[in-house]
Design an enzyme around this catalytic site. Structure first.
Site, short mmCIF file in Angstrom:
data_model
loop_
_atom_site.label_atom_id
_atom_site.label_comp_id
_atom_site.label_asym_id
_atom_site.label_seq_id
_atom_site.Cartn_x
_atom_site.Cartn_y
_atom_site.Cartn_z
CG HIS A 100 73.89 24.31 16.06
ND1 HIS A 100 75.14 23.86 15.74
CD2 HIS A 100 73.32 23.77 15.52
CE1 HIS A 100 75.53 23.19 15.43
NE2 HIS A 100 74.17 22.71 14.72
CD GLU A 104 76.90 25.75 19.22
OE1 GLU A 104 75.83 24.63 19.22
OE2 GLU A 104 76.51 25.41 17.61
CB CYS A 133 75.20 19.42 15.36
SG CYS A 133 74.21 19.81 14.09
#
Ligand code: MN
Length: 229
Positions: free
Chosen positions: A205, A207, A95
């Site tokens: 994102h 994660e 990001c």
């Protein structure tokens, strides 16, 4: 076990979990530590999300919507990513991280997608409460890239769905890097250094998906490269 240095941000937990899930040891870095000292203690560098890079760093006045990151982050992250790439330390940038990566090596950013890119998709789709992630749009992934190689078995017609919580994006790609993923509206969603073992930045994102594993191959590849370092 490979030690992964994670740059500090407000929502650090999912980054930590994503590294732990592939067997790495996450260490949250302090922006006041000298870069040389940080690099001595880590095998890989993970740049995290956050607010915007100071536009003066790529020679532009700030757009009305541009919001500065926490004090010291631009300086620290640009410094450490520059040194890490020079020393061939694996870099995974997420990001804001991909924006830092691009600016650090001479690229520029779209400062505000909604007001500067006509016909752009919605790229700023917050996650509803009690939900780990929300898919926002698809990305087309370049087959002949590290990203494409790692994601090969997860793609349908070279595309996959991603989440999206950004109002800025890579504009002019830094010299030495290439585009590895693009949204249907042309917004650049990933860049990488094809000469590096692992130097990849993605605009979404990954994660946030540590529980379900949609992007686990990215973290596995990053960790594997960090173990070799
Ligand atoms: Mn997006």
């Amino acid at each position: 076990m490979a030690v992964i240095g994670i740059t500090p941000c407000r929502k650090i937990e999912d980054y930590r979990q994503a590294i732990l899930h592939v067997g790495g040891e996450p260490v949250v870095l302090d922006v006041s530590t000298p870069v040389d000292e940080v690099l001595k203690g880590i095998d890989g560098l993970l740049l995290t999300g956050g607010n915007d890079v100071e536009p003066a760093r790529y020679g532009e006045p700030a757009h009305a919507t541009t919001v500065a990151a926490e004090p010291g982050r631009d300086e620290f992250e640009i410094g450490i990513v520059t040194a890490a790439r020079a020393r061939e330390v694996p870099i995974f940038a997420i990001c804001r991280g991909v924006q830092v990566l691009n600016v650090a090596f001479g690229g520029t950013l779209v400062q505000d997608i909604p007001s500067q890119l006509t016909g752009a998709l919605e790229h700023s789709l917050p996650c509803p409460p009690n939900q780990a992630f929300t898919f926002a749009h698809e990305v087309w992934i370049e087959k002949d890239s590290l990203l494409g190689t790692l994601m090969r078995e997860r793609l349908t017609d070279d595309t996959c769905e991603v989440n999206s919580r950004h109002h800025q994006a890579v504009k002019d790609v830094a010299s030495g890097f290439k585009v590895a993923a693009t949204a249907p509206d042309g917004v650049i969603e990933a860049i990488e250094d094809p000469a590096a073992l692992f130097c990849l930045g993605v605009q979404w994102h990954p994660e946030n998906f540590f529980r379900t594993g949609e992007f686990r191959p990215l973290f596995e590849g990053f960790l594997e490269a960090s173990q070799k370092k």
